[in-house]
Design a protein around this motif. Structure first.
Motif, PDB file in Angstrom:
ATOM      1  N   LEU A 194      21.276 -19.252   8.394  1.00  0.00           N
ATOM      2  CA  LEU A 194      20.697 -18.890   7.099  1.00  0.00           C
ATOM      3  C   LEU A 194      19.241 -18.497   7.288  1.00  0.00           C
ATOM      4  O   LEU A 194      18.477 -19.210   7.951  1.00  0.00           O
ATOM      5  CB  LEU A 194      20.775 -20.060   6.112  1.00  0.00           C
ATOM      6  CG  LEU A 194      22.125 -20.330   5.445  1.00  0.00           C
ATOM      7  CD1 LEU A 194      22.056 -21.626   4.640  1.00  0.00           C
ATOM      8  CD2 LEU A 194      22.518 -19.167   4.540  1.00  0.00           C
ATOM      9  N   ASP A 195      18.870 -17.369   6.712  1.00  0.00           N
ATOM     10  CA  ASP A 195      17.490 -16.911   6.771  1.00  0.00           C
ATOM     11  C   ASP A 195      16.767 -17.106   5.437  1.00  0.00           C
ATOM     12  O   ASP A 195      15.566 -17.350   5.411  1.00  0.00           O
ATOM     13  CB  ASP A 195      17.445 -15.426   7.150  1.00  0.00           C
ATOM     14  CG  ASP A 195      18.055 -15.167   8.507  1.00  0.00           C
ATOM     15  OD1 ASP A 195      17.402 -15.470   9.518  1.00  0.00           O
ATOM     16  OD2 ASP A 195      19.206 -14.680   8.561  1.00  0.00           O
ATOM     17  N   VAL A 196      17.522 -16.984   4.345  1.00  0.00           N
ATOM     18  CA  VAL A 196      16.946 -17.112   3.010  1.00  0.00           C
ATOM     19  C   VAL A 196      17.924 -17.886   2.131  1.00  0.00           C
ATOM     20  O   VAL A 196      19.125 -17.604   2.132  1.00  0.00           O
ATOM     21  CB  VAL A 196      16.675 -15.740   2.364  1.00  0.00           C
ATOM     22  CG1 VAL A 196      16.060 -15.909   0.972  1.00  0.00           C
ATOM     23  CG2 VAL A 196      15.783 -14.876   3.239  1.00  0.00           C
ATOM     24  N   VAL A 197      17.416 -18.848   1.387  1.00  0.00           N
ATOM     25  CA  VAL A 197      18.219 -19.548   0.384  1.00  0.00           C
ATOM     26  C   VAL A 197      17.477 -19.479  -0.946  1.00  0.00           C
ATOM     27  O   VAL A 197      16.285 -19.804  -1.018  1.00  0.00           O
ATOM     28  CB  VAL A 197      18.476 -21.017   0.767  1.00  0.00           C
ATOM     29  CG1 VAL A 197      19.186 -21.747  -0.369  1.00  0.00           C
ATOM     30  CG2 VAL A 197      19.306 -21.101   2.046  1.00  0.00           C
ATOM     31  N   VAL A 198      18.186 -19.050  -1.975  1.00  0.00           N
ATOM     32  CA  VAL A 198      17.635 -18.999  -3.326  1.00  0.00           C
ATOM     33  C   VAL A 198      18.430 -19.975  -4.185  1.00  0.00           C
ATOM     34  O   VAL A 198      19.656 -19.864  -4.286  1.00  0.00           O
ATOM     35  CB  VAL A 198      17.723 -17.578  -3.924  1.00  0.00           C
ATOM     36  CG1 VAL A 198      17.102 -17.556  -5.318  1.00  0.00           C
ATOM     37  CG2 VAL A 198      17.044 -16.561  -3.011  1.00  0.00           C
ATOM     38  N   LEU A 199      17.743 -20.918  -4.795  1.00  0.00           N
ATOM     39  CA  LEU A 199      18.393 -21.892  -5.664  1.00  0.00           C
ATOM     40  C   LEU A 199      18.164 -21.458  -7.106  1.00  0.00           C
ATOM     41  O   LEU A 199      17.054 -21.567  -7.633  1.00  0.00           O
ATOM     42  CB  LEU A 199      17.822 -23.294  -5.418  1.00  0.00           C
ATOM     43  CG  LEU A 199      17.945 -23.801  -3.973  1.00  0.00           C
ATOM     44  CD1 LEU A 199      17.381 -25.211  -3.855  1.00  0.00           C
ATOM     45  CD2 LEU A 199      19.392 -23.749  -3.489  1.00  0.00           C
ATOM     46  N   CYS A 200      19.230 -20.952  -7.732  1.00  0.00           N
ATOM     47  CA  CYS A 200      19.107 -20.338  -9.052  1.00  0.00           C
ATOM     48  C   CYS A 200      20.075 -20.956 -10.058  1.00  0.00           C
ATOM     49  O   CYS A 200      20.413 -20.335 -11.062  1.00  0.00           O
ATOM     50  CB  CYS A 200      19.353 -18.830  -8.935  1.00  0.00           C
ATOM     51  SG  CYS A 200      18.767 -17.880 -10.350  1.00  0.00           S
ATOM     52  N   GLN A 201      20.522 -22.165  -9.796  1.00  0.00           N
ATOM     53  CA  GLN A 201      21.427 -22.822 -10.731  1.00  0.00           C
ATOM     54  C   GLN A 201      20.679 -23.283 -11.967  1.00  0.00           C
ATOM     55  O   GLN A 201      19.486 -23.599 -11.897  1.00  0.00           O
ATOM     56  CB  GLN A 201      22.136 -24.001 -10.068  1.00  0.00           C
ATOM     57  CG  GLN A 201      21.213 -25.090  -9.535  1.00  0.00           C
ATOM     58  CD  GLN A 201      20.908 -24.934  -8.066  1.00  0.00           C
ATOM     59  OE1 GLN A 201      20.489 -23.876  -7.619  1.00  0.00           O
ATOM     60  NE2 GLN A 201      21.109 -26.009  -7.301  1.00  0.00           N
ATOM     61  N   GLY A 202      21.368 -23.324 -13.096  1.00  0.00           N
ATOM     62  CA  GLY A 202      20.708 -23.792 -14.305  1.00  0.00           C
ATOM     63  C   GLY A 202      21.660 -23.942 -15.467  1.00  0.00           C
ATOM     64  O   GLY A 202      22.690 -23.270 -15.538  1.00  0.00           O
ATOM     65  N   THR A 234      20.964 -13.350   6.813  1.00  0.00           N
ATOM     66  CA  THR A 234      21.975 -13.993   5.978  1.00  0.00           C
ATOM     67  C   THR A 234      21.286 -14.740   4.847  1.00  0.00           C
ATOM     68  O   THR A 234      20.374 -15.536   5.073  1.00  0.00           O
ATOM     69  CB  THR A 234      22.824 -14.978   6.804  1.00  0.00           C
ATOM     70  OG1 THR A 234      23.422 -14.281   7.901  1.00  0.00           O
ATOM     71  CG2 THR A 234      23.920 -15.595   5.945  1.00  0.00           C
ATOM     72  N   VAL A 235      21.754 -14.459   3.631  1.00  0.00           N
ATOM     73  CA  VAL A 235      21.131 -15.007   2.428  1.00  0.00           C
ATOM     74  C   VAL A 235      22.173 -15.795   1.634  1.00  0.00           C
ATOM     75  O   VAL A 235      23.322 -15.367   1.513  1.00  0.00           O
ATOM     76  CB  VAL A 235      20.555 -13.871   1.552  1.00  0.00           C
ATOM     77  CG1 VAL A 235      19.969 -14.429   0.252  1.00  0.00           C
ATOM     78  CG2 VAL A 235      19.508 -13.075   2.328  1.00  0.00           C
ATOM     79  N   LEU A 236      21.770 -16.914   1.093  1.00  0.00           N
ATOM     80  CA  LEU A 236      22.614 -17.703   0.196  1.00  0.00           C
ATOM     81  C   LEU A 236      21.915 -17.824  -1.150  1.00  0.00           C
ATOM     82  O   LEU A 236      20.751 -18.240  -1.208  1.00  0.00           O
ATOM     83  CB  LEU A 236      22.866 -19.098   0.768  1.00  0.00           C
ATOM     84  CG  LEU A 236      23.545 -20.113  -0.171  1.00  0.00           C
ATOM     85  CD1 LEU A 236      24.973 -19.688  -0.498  1.00  0.00           C
ATOM     86  CD2 LEU A 236      23.527 -21.521   0.446  1.00  0.00           C
ATOM     87  N   VAL A 237      22.616 -17.443  -2.219  1.00  0.00           N
ATOM     88  CA  VAL A 237      22.079 -17.608  -3.571  1.00  0.00           C
ATOM     89  C   VAL A 237      22.981 -18.584  -4.323  1.00  0.00           C
ATOM     90  O   VAL A 237      24.107 -18.247  -4.686  1.00  0.00           O
ATOM     91  CB  VAL A 237      22.002 -16.268  -4.333  1.00  0.00           C
ATOM     92  CG1 VAL A 237      21.387 -16.493  -5.715  1.00  0.00           C
ATOM     93  CG2 VAL A 237      21.192 -15.240  -3.547  1.00  0.00           C
ATOM     94  N   VAL A 238      22.502 -19.791  -4.508  1.00  0.00           N
ATOM     95  CA  VAL A 238      23.247 -20.774  -5.289  1.00  0.00           C
ATOM     96  C   VAL A 238      23.074 -20.397  -6.763  1.00  0.00           C
ATOM     97  O   VAL A 238      21.954 -20.217  -7.237  1.00  0.00           O
ATOM     98  CB  VAL A 238      22.737 -22.201  -5.031  1.00  0.00           C
ATOM     99  CG1 VAL A 238      23.490 -23.198  -5.910  1.00  0.00           C
ATOM    100  CG2 VAL A 238      22.905 -22.559  -3.552  1.00  0.00           C
ATOM    101  N   GLY A 239      24.190 -20.270  -7.471  1.00  0.00           N
ATOM    102  CA  GLY A 239      24.122 -19.767  -8.836  1.00  0.00           C
ATOM    103  C   GLY A 239      24.036 -18.247  -8.872  1.00  0.00           C
ATOM    104  O   GLY A 239      23.525 -17.672  -9.834  1.00  0.00           O
ATOM    105  N   GLY A 240      24.557 -17.603  -7.846  1.00  0.00           N
ATOM    106  CA  GLY A 240      24.464 -16.147  -7.741  1.00  0.00           C
ATOM    107  C   GLY A 240      25.641 -15.393  -8.315  1.00  0.00           C
ATOM    108  O   GLY A 240      25.763 -14.189  -8.108  1.00  0.00           O
ATOM    109  N   SER A 241      26.504 -16.085  -9.049  1.00  0.00           N
ATOM    110  CA  SER A 241      27.695 -15.420  -9.587  1.00  0.00           C
ATOM    111  C   SER A 241      27.409 -14.625 -10.843  1.00  0.00           C
ATOM    112  O   SER A 241      28.205 -13.767 -11.233  1.00  0.00           O
ATOM    113  CB  SER A 241      28.787 -16.462  -9.877  1.00  0.00           C
ATOM    114  OG  SER A 241      28.303 -17.446 -10.786  1.00  0.00           O
TER     115      SER A 241
END
Length: 245
Positions: A81-89, A11-18
Motif C-alpha cells: 500500500l502506498d496511499v490509504v484514504v479513510l473516508c468512512q462516515g 496501490t491506493v486503498l480508499v475506505v468508504g470509496g464506494s
C-alpha cells in the motif's frame, strides 16, 4: 521531470470509496494510474449498480462494514500500500445523536473505525513510505445543532491526524487530512436537496457553489504526492472559503 501526480505503479486503498466523496477520490487516483481498492458496506460491487454518486468501474471492491466493531480485522489488504484514504462516515438525524444508541453508532464509524483502520494499514504504509489521509469535515470546527456526535467525531478525526502524524512520521508515514465543506452526498442530501436551505448556505460560500467529490480528490492527490513531502499533520479545509467567517 517526472509528473509528481502520476501514481502509476502505486496501490491506493480508499475506505468508504464506494460512493460520494470517497468514490470521487478513488477515481482521482485511478485516472492518474494507480491501482485503487475501495471498501463499502454492501456485499458486492453489483449492489451499488445504478446508484447516484457510486461508480465502481475500474476499482477493486472489498466488502467492509466499519459500523461493526472489529470488522476491519478481517479485510484482506493488497500486498503493498502506498496511499490509504479513510473516508468512512455516517450521521443520524431527528436528534438521535443526543441519545446513547445514536451517539455510539456515529462514533463507531466516524472515529473508532478510523483508528482501527489506521492501525491495520500502518505496517504496509511504513514499508513503502506511504501516505495516510483522514477525511473529516468542516463540522469539526463549529457547532452543529442537532448533530453533536457528528461534530464531536469529526473534531476527533481532525485531532487524530496530528497525533498519528507525530507518532508515525519517524516510520516514513505522512499523515494528513481533508476537511470538506458542503458536498452533495447521501449524508448531506437533507440539506442539498432542500433548495431554500442549500441556497442559504451557498450564499455564505465565497466560491459561490457547493463542493464536489472531484474537489476533494484534488486535495488528496496533492497530499499523497511528492509535492507534499514536507506536509505533515495538516488538515486542509476544502470548503470554498465557507469557514472564513
Amino acid at each position: 521531470m517526472a509528473d509528481p501526480l502520476d501514481f502509476s505503479g502505486k496501490t491506493v486503498l480508499v475506505v468508504g470509496g464506494s460512493s460520494g466523496i470517497g468514490n470521487g477520490i478513488a477515481h482521482g487516483f485511478r485516472e492518474r494510474g494507480a491501482e485503487v481498492h475501495v471498501t463499502g458496506r454492501r456485499p458486492t460491487a453489483e449492489d451499488y449498480a445504478g446508484e447516484k454518486g457510486s461508480d465502481l468501474a475500474g476499482l477493486i471492491f472489498h466488502s467492509l462494514d466499519v459500523a461493526q466493531a472489529g470488522a476491519v480485522e478481517s479485510i484482506v489488504l493488497p500486498a503493498g500500500l502506498d496511499v490509504v484514504v479513510l473516508c468512512q462516515g455516517t450521521v443520524r438525524y431527528g436528534r438521535e445523536e443526543f441519545e446513547r444508541p445514536g451517539w455510539d453508532a456515529v462514533m463507531e464509524v466516524n472515529l473508532n473505525s478510523l483508528m482501527d483502520c489506521a492501525r491495520i494499514v500502518r505496517p504496509k504504509l511504513a514499508a513503502n513510505g506511504g501516505s495516510l489521509i483522514i477525511v473529516s469535515s468542516v463540522g469539526a470546527y463549529h457547532a452543529m445543532i442537532g448533530n453533536p456526535a457528528y461534530a464531536a467525531s469529526k473534531a476527533g478525526a481532525a485531532s487524530l491526524v496530528g497525533s498519528l502524524a507525530q507518532a508515525w512520521a519517524g516510520e516514513g508515514i505522512r499523515v494528513n487530512g481533508i476537511a470538506p465543506g458542503l458536498v452533495p452526498t447521501k449524508l448531506t442530501k437533507v440539506t442539498t436537496d432542500d433548495e431554500q436551505r442549500a441556497a442559504g448556505i451557498i450564499s455564505r460560500i465565497p466560491a459561490g457553489r457547493m463542493g464536489t467529490p472531484q474537489d476533494m480528490a484534488g486535495a488528496a492527490l496533492f497530499l499523497a504526492s511528492p509535492l507534499a513531502d514536507y506536509v505533515v499533520g495538516q488538515t486542509i479545509r476544502v470548503d470554498g472559503g465557507m469557514t472564513l467567517s
